[in-house]
Design a protein around this motif. Structure first.
Motif, PDB file in Angstrom:
ATOM      1  N   ARG A 104     -10.552  -6.305  -3.253  1.00  0.00           N
ATOM      2  CA  ARG A 104     -11.285  -6.044  -4.499  1.00  0.00           C
ATOM      3  C   ARG A 104     -10.880  -4.706  -5.117  1.00  0.00           C
ATOM      4  O   ARG A 104     -10.969  -4.528  -6.337  1.00  0.00           O
ATOM      5  CB  ARG A 104     -12.796  -6.051  -4.244  1.00  0.00           C
ATOM      6  CG  ARG A 104     -13.401  -7.430  -4.082  1.00  0.00           C
ATOM      7  CD  ARG A 104     -14.903  -7.335  -3.898  1.00  0.00           C
ATOM      8  NE  ARG A 104     -15.545  -6.641  -5.015  1.00  0.00           N
ATOM      9  CZ  ARG A 104     -15.938  -7.231  -6.143  1.00  0.00           C
ATOM     10  NH1 ARG A 104     -15.727  -8.528  -6.301  1.00  0.00           N
ATOM     11  NH2 ARG A 104     -16.523  -6.543  -7.092  1.00  0.00           N
ATOM     12  N   SER A 105     -10.457  -3.781  -4.268  1.00  0.00           N
ATOM     13  CA  SER A 105     -10.097  -2.442  -4.735  1.00  0.00           C
ATOM     14  C   SER A 105      -8.613  -2.294  -5.059  1.00  0.00           C
ATOM     15  O   SER A 105      -8.143  -1.179  -5.295  1.00  0.00           O
ATOM     16  CB  SER A 105     -10.491  -1.413  -3.669  1.00  0.00           C
ATOM     17  OG  SER A 105     -11.866  -1.486  -3.372  1.00  0.00           O
ATOM     18  N   HIS A 106      -7.874  -3.397  -5.055  1.00  0.00           N
ATOM     19  CA  HIS A 106      -6.433  -3.390  -5.350  1.00  0.00           C
ATOM     20  C   HIS A 106      -5.680  -2.496  -4.361  1.00  0.00           C
ATOM     21  O   HIS A 106      -4.803  -1.715  -4.745  1.00  0.00           O
ATOM     22  CB  HIS A 106      -6.168  -2.934  -6.785  1.00  0.00           C
ATOM     23  CG  HIS A 106      -6.671  -3.884  -7.824  1.00  0.00           C
ATOM     24  ND1 HIS A 106      -5.949  -4.211  -8.949  1.00  0.00           N
ATOM     25  CD2 HIS A 106      -7.835  -4.579  -7.934  1.00  0.00           C
ATOM     26  CE1 HIS A 106      -6.634  -5.067  -9.690  1.00  0.00           C
ATOM     27  NE2 HIS A 106      -7.785  -5.296  -9.082  1.00  0.00           N
ATOM     28  N   ILE A 107      -6.011  -2.633  -3.082  1.00  0.00           N
ATOM     29  CA  ILE A 107      -5.348  -1.876  -2.031  1.00  0.00           C
ATOM     30  C   ILE A 107      -4.686  -2.860  -1.073  1.00  0.00           C
ATOM     31  O   ILE A 107      -5.356  -3.725  -0.508  1.00  0.00           O
ATOM     32  CB  ILE A 107      -6.349  -1.000  -1.248  1.00  0.00           C
ATOM     33  CG1 ILE A 107      -7.013   0.024  -2.194  1.00  0.00           C
ATOM     34  CG2 ILE A 107      -5.658  -0.290  -0.082  1.00  0.00           C
ATOM     35  CD1 ILE A 107      -8.130   0.809  -1.546  1.00  0.00           C
ATOM     36  N   ALA A 108      -3.379  -2.731  -0.902  1.00  0.00           N
ATOM     37  CA  ALA A 108      -2.653  -3.607   0.017  1.00  0.00           C
ATOM     38  C   ALA A 108      -3.103  -3.323   1.450  1.00  0.00           C
ATOM     39  O   ALA A 108      -3.130  -2.169   1.886  1.00  0.00           O
ATOM     40  CB  ALA A 108      -1.150  -3.383  -0.124  1.00  0.00           C
ATOM     41  N   GLU A 109      -3.453  -4.366   2.187  1.00  0.00           N
ATOM     42  CA  GLU A 109      -3.935  -4.196   3.557  1.00  0.00           C
ATOM     43  C   GLU A 109      -2.907  -3.483   4.428  1.00  0.00           C
ATOM     44  O   GLU A 109      -3.253  -2.692   5.316  1.00  0.00           O
ATOM     45  CB  GLU A 109      -4.282  -5.554   4.162  1.00  0.00           C
ATOM     46  CG  GLU A 109      -4.931  -5.470   5.530  1.00  0.00           C
ATOM     47  CD  GLU A 109      -5.285  -6.834   6.094  1.00  0.00           C
ATOM     48  OE1 GLU A 109      -5.603  -6.900   7.297  1.00  0.00           O
ATOM     49  OE2 GLU A 109      -5.246  -7.833   5.331  1.00  0.00           O
ATOM     50  N   ALA A 110      -1.629  -3.729   4.167  1.00  0.00           N
ATOM     51  CA  ALA A 110      -0.565  -3.108   4.963  1.00  0.00           C
ATOM     52  C   ALA A 110      -0.513  -1.594   4.800  1.00  0.00           C
ATOM     53  O   ALA A 110       0.084  -0.892   5.616  1.00  0.00           O
ATOM     54  CB  ALA A 110       0.784  -3.710   4.585  1.00  0.00           C
ATOM     55  N   ASN A 111      -1.154  -1.074   3.739  1.00  0.00           N
ATOM     56  CA  ASN A 111      -1.164   0.373   3.516  1.00  0.00           C
ATOM     57  C   ASN A 111      -2.174   1.102   4.395  1.00  0.00           C
ATOM     58  O   ASN A 111      -2.126   2.329   4.508  1.00  0.00           O
ATOM     59  CB  ASN A 111      -1.491   0.685   2.048  1.00  0.00           C
ATOM     60  CG  ASN A 111      -0.331   0.394   1.115  1.00  0.00           C
ATOM     61  OD1 ASN A 111       0.793   0.182   1.553  1.00  0.00           O
ATOM     62  ND2 ASN A 111      -0.613   0.368  -0.177  1.00  0.00           N
TER      63      ASN A 111
END
Length: 273
Positions: free
Chosen positions: A185-192
């Motif tokens: 939802r926060s536009h954050i890639a999980e891999a980051n």
């Protein structure tokens, strides 16, 4: 089409300020002051001085660019930012402050695109690459680190603030599933979002040494959440602002209280050519 990174943070700032980060709340109580405080920490950790040539990855609305120029008196700034509306705002802000050359040296573009770096730097390697409270939003932070190493001058410095996964957090748990949902939802890639040891390995594998990681979670996450609770009650936020910031504030409070995420100040030196 509306951009995810827009000018919404203007409502949180005092007049004339347009900061857009989570802030450093050790002693500050106002948003603009806390945002400036964390930028000062980053600049000090990076070792900025009058000889520094800065490439700012994700400069927002430009307040931090002015800080590099006015407080640290750096020689030059360049940079790239994904948001069109923020980049236009930053250019205007720099030009009005008398930094016309800097205003023309920042561009709109994807920080993971090598062409953006090439066009912005024009073969002039910076001494510092900075990323203030934005690297977790990059499409691929590992690719960003590699590009920073490639484009930095010899012995150049990378400095950023970023989230890491707490060592105590268990993947595969219900809490982790909630975290994954919030990241999306926060536009954050999980891999980051990785643990400290993996983050350190990623920097070292890219060719960085002298890595320093300082956990500043205590003065960032709960402070921002506390400020948003108070600010929402003032009724100064309109439109979608109240919901957006309320969700962010509650998420950070939850992630900090449950030791899910840590917020860190990171610096490293380029090794090799």
């Amino acid at each position: 089409m509306a951009e995810f990174h827009d000018l919404a943070e203007l409502a949180l700032n005092r007049e004339g300020q347009s900061w857009g980060n989570l802030g450093y709340w050790q002693s500050e109580t106002e948003y603009s002051d806390a945002c400036r405080a964390i930028a000062l920490l980053l600049g000090e950790q990076a070792g900025l001085d009058r000889q520094s040539v800065v490439f700012d990855a994700g400069f927002g609305c430009g307040d931090q660019l002015l800080l590099w120029l006015e407080h640290f008196r750096v020689a030059r700034v360049r940079g790239a930012n994904l948001s069109r509306i923020q980049t236009a705002y930053a250019r205007t802000k720099l030009a009005k402050a008398g930094f016309s050359a800097a205003a023309t040296a920042i561009v709109q573009g994807d920080i993971n695109d090598p062409e953006v770096w090439r066009a912005t730097l024009d073969r002039n390697k910076p001494s510092h690459v900075l990323a203030l409270d934005c690297a977790y939003h990059f499409p691929d932070r590992v690719a960003f680190i590699a590009l920073a190493h490639k484009n930095l001058a010899p012995a150049g410095r990378l400095a950023l603030t970023d989230f890491m996964l707490s060592d105590q957090h268990r993947t595969g748990s219900f809490t982790h599933r909630l975290l994954r949902w919030m990241l999306k939802r926060s536009h954050i890639a999980e891999a980051n979002i990785v643990r400290r040891d993996l983050y350190l390995s990623q920097l070292q594998e890219a060719g960085f040494g002298e890595v320093r990681i300082v956990d500043i979670s205590e003065h960032v996450m709960p402070g921002f959440a506390r400020f948003i609770r108070t600010f929402r009650g003032s009724g100064k936020l309109g439109g979608s602002g109240p919901l957006k910031y309320a969700v962010t504030g509650r998420f950070l409070q939850w992630a900090h209280r449950r030791s899910i995420l840590r917020y860190c100040l990171i610096s490293a030196t380029k090794t090799g050519r």
